[in-house]
Design an enzyme around this catalytic site. Structure first.
Site, PDB file in Angstrom:
ATOM      1  N   ASP A   1      34.570 -46.239  74.191  1.00 26.62           N
ATOM      2  CA  ASP A   1      33.108 -46.275  74.188  1.00 26.62           C
ATOM      3  C   ASP A   1      32.601 -45.378  75.315  1.00 26.62           C
ATOM      4  OD1 ASP A   1      30.486 -46.876  73.765  1.00 26.62           O
ATOM      5  OD2 ASP A   1      30.667 -49.027  74.094  1.00 26.62           O
TER       6      ASP A   1
ATOM      7  N   ASP B   1      29.543 -42.195  69.554  1.00 31.80           N
ATOM      8  CA  ASP B   1      30.122 -42.381  70.890  1.00 31.80           C
ATOM      9  C   ASP B   1      31.189 -43.461  70.938  1.00 31.80           C
ATOM     10  OD1 ASP B   1      28.542 -44.702  70.693  1.00 31.80           O
ATOM     11  OD2 ASP B   1      28.241 -44.747  72.862  1.00 31.80           O
ATOM     12  N   GLU B   2      31.666 -43.907  69.777  1.00 31.24           N
ATOM     13  CA  GLU B   2      32.674 -44.965  69.728  1.00 31.24           C
ATOM     14  C   GLU B   2      33.794 -44.582  68.784  1.00 31.24           C
ATOM     15  OE1 GLU B   2      31.361 -49.278  69.816  1.00 31.24           O
ATOM     16  OE2 GLU B   2      29.546 -48.308  69.061  1.00 31.24           O
TER      17      GLU B   2
END
Length: 672
Positions: A142, A232-233
């Protein structure tokens, strides 16, 4: 498990009902019907309402030291009297009534002999224990305050001051802003009340996409088949990597994080565990720029889960959290003591989800998102209230055209067509029909959905809509594939066959809960935009026909990777020559006909001295304006890139729009 939100068609309808009635996806149907006939409490539930108004991002990192009571008071006072407030109050009353029914039902069950239910739960626990897999090492990556971190690379002077990305509704905040209680999915004007010196920057999605590609290139070295769950993960299975290079998982991830920081100039946090559920929880433990590992040992896992608040589990939203709290379940360990009641109070799927959560079980299969089976394709958009027949039909036609583009892109036709509408009162209705043939063209989609719209018009004369969506289910692929002459592969044997699908992949009911919680966040963003819109109406004229496009009933994980390329194919007229843009720093009008000149002016304003003045309260951003870096992402407020091809013809210049004209991707993503 289908991590891209692809669930069964039955599950789709369950989730739709959950959205319409504001319940989690597996609420007992009889209980829901009983709730619907109950009268809401006469008095406002101020305590629970204030907690509810804290929003879906309450558990975000950086909030531990914040006085949430103070934050809730600010949100309560700032939104009181708005349509958003009235809607949230109504939902809170409904939920309060539902909880009273749950407690009444539980009191009745306590008088009965529940030995059979207890045996059922214990047998299920024993079966699940046999399927526990401790052999894999799953990692959840993350990026830390991703949008804000990327902006800091271009504006290092922002590093030590509170700022956020997103203006009408915040998409993310840096950790300085979080100390004041600001967070993602918060109305910008509310955040300004919590932190008057907060600086809000508009989105620049091209910039974020480019940085995400840099990070993914590094992830691929550790697991070529990593799974992107958002921009973003990502999930990785590093079992093979650790074996090949004879390295411990924690050392491997420390190495990965250092590599990302060195090459990409941003930091990431990571969670390491034996399955995806625990890994995701762990990635939030040592933020920012940290990692946390739960050993692949049953005792360690049970200990970790025993004190974990249920809200920390992905798939438990605010509604389900409050229902569980009412029956005495605040931590995952407390699920066990209530195991005999769960099935009768919340239904089969909730029972399974909660027991698996108590045991710390989750999926171990990690694979690219495009390998997941798609169950539906849809699109929807939010707009200003419309009510005339011509406007409704024009909007339906536009929605059909957008869905056609999506259907062509993913290569499917659909045999079932679903129409979704949201009234100006926030009530949601869906209608569906089975078409005589599989459809995908705009003409067919429009012609088959029009009778459903007409029927709704008859049922609700003078209805005003603020959202419309179309979705196709029961999909038929249009891609040419070589069939298996000998039929489908036999189902793999397992000691827990109920946890395998037809392809032998693990199946966990959490997918529906994760989808429902995600939908809860999307709805929150949608309603917060409306709240921001109400605030803006007092300051400037409303722009016309603004669409806030969002996915319909489905979170498209591959949308983010493709959107930048698609938007390049959709040129957009952004600025009228006669207009000016207000600088977001000094608030002075600047010519709107020269992007470079305007950006140079903004860069000049973003000096350290200006920032110091902003922090001191001597200069503020004009919350009603967005500058041209928003333009660089290919256009404003779009949804799937195809939506941008149609909307510009009715869109005013971005410079004259209020801050609530946020990219639809702002609604879908919540960054930590």
């Amino acid at each position: 498990m289908r991590t891209d939100g692809a669930v069964s068609d039955e599950s789709d309808e369950v989730i739709n009902r959950a959205e319409e009635s504001n319940v989690h996806p597996t609420q007992d149907h009889d209980a829901v019907a009983e709730d619907a006939t109950s009268e809401a409490p006469q008095a406002s539930q101020h305590h629970s309402l204030k907690h509810h108004l804290l929003g879906p991002s309450l558990t975000k990192a950086g909030q531990d030291a914040v006085d949430q009571k103070k934050v809730s008071e600010v949100i309560y006072e700032a939104s009181k009297g708005s349509k958003f407030f009235n809607n949230e109050e109504s939902k809170d009353k409904t939920l309060t009534t539902k909880i009273e029914r749950i407690l009444k039902r539980k009191a009745q069950l306590e008088k009965l002999d529940l030995k059979a239910d207890l045996r059922r739960a214990d047998d299920y626990i024993a079966t699940l224990e046999l399927s526990r897999d401790l052999s894999q090492t799953i990692v959840h990556i993350d990026c830390d305050a991703f949008y804000a971190a990327v902006e800091e690379l271009d504006h290092p002077e922002l590093k030590d001051v509170p700022f956020a990305v997103g203006q009408g509704v915040l998409t993310t905040c840096n950790y300085h802003a979080r100390k004041f209680g600001c967070r993602s999915a918060m109305a910008g004007f509310v955040a300004k009340k919590l932190c008057p010196q907060l600086i809000c920057l508009p989105l620049n999605f091209d910039k974020y996409t480019a940085k995400a590609k840099e990070v993914r290139a590094i992830l691929a070295a550790y697991d070529p088949r990593f799974e992107s769950s958002s921009i973003d993960e990502a999930y990785l299975n590093i079992t093979e990597y650790c074996s090949t290079y004879d390295i411990a998982p924690e050392a491997a991830i420390a190495q990965l994080r250092a590599e990302v920081q060195e090459k990409c100039k941003i930091t990431i946090s990571a969670g390491i565990a034996c399955n995806a559920k625990i890994a995701k929880i762990c990635s939030n433990k040592n933020k920012p720029n940290g990692q946390f590992c739960v050993p692949s040992d049953r005792t360690a896992i049970m200990t970790f889960m025993s004190t974990l608040p249920v809200r920390k589990v992905n798939g438990v939203g605010r509604v389900f959290e409050r229902e569980l709290d009412a029956i005495g379940v605040r931590t995952c360990g407390e699920i066990y003591s209530q195991r005999a009641y769960l099935y009768k109070l919340f239904g089969e799927k909730a029972f399974q989800f909660l027991i698996q959560t108590y045991l710390g079980l989750g999926r171990t299969d990690v694979r690219p998102s495009d390998e997941y089976e798609r169950k539906s394709v849809g699109t929807e958009s939010t707009f200003r209230d419309i009510s005339t027949k011509s406007e409704l039909r024009e909007k339906l036609r536009h929605t059909a055209e957008e869905l056609e583009k999506d259907m062509l892109r993913v290569g499917f036709k659909g045999r079932t067509l679903v129409l979704k509408i949201k009234l100006h009162t926030y009530e949601v209705f869906t209608r569906q029909l089975t078409t005589p043939k599989a459809v995908h063209t705009a003409d067919d989609l429009y012609n088959y959905s029009l009778p459903m719209l007409a029927k709704l018009e008859k049922e609700m004369p003078n209805m005003k809509l603020r959202l419309m969506g179309l979705r196709c289910t029961h999909l038929v692929s249009t891609k040419k594939e070589v069939g298996n002459f000998f039929g489908p592969a036999p189902k793999q044997s397992s000691s827990a066959e109920d946890n395998l699908d037809d392809d032998g992949w693990q199946v966990f009911p959490e997918v529906e809960f994760e989808e429902s919680a995600r939908q809860e966040r999307l709805n929150e963003m949608d309603e917060l935009e409306r709240l921001s819109q109400e605030q803006t109406e007092h300051q400037s004229p409303e722009p016309n026909n603004i669409d806030f496009h969002e996915p319909f009933g489905r979170y498209k994980t591959n949308h983010l990777r493709n959107s930048a390329a698609k938007m390049k194919k959709s040129p957009t007229t952004v600025v009228q020559q006669t207009e000016t843009w207000s600088c977001p720093i000094c608030a002075l009008p600047q010519p709107a006909d020269n992007n470079n000149a305007f950006n140079s002016h903004v860069d000049f304003c973003l000096s350290k001295q200006t920032i110091k003045e902003a922090v001191a309260g001597h200069s503020t951003l004009d919350p009603r304006r967005e500058y041209s870096s928003y333009d660089s992402s290919g256009g404003g407020g779009g949804g799937d890139a195809g939506a941008n091809q149609q909307r510009p013809r009715k869109r005013k210049a971005l410079a004259s729009k209020s801050s609530l004209i946020a990219d639809d991707r702002q609604k879908r993503l919540f960054f930590t």
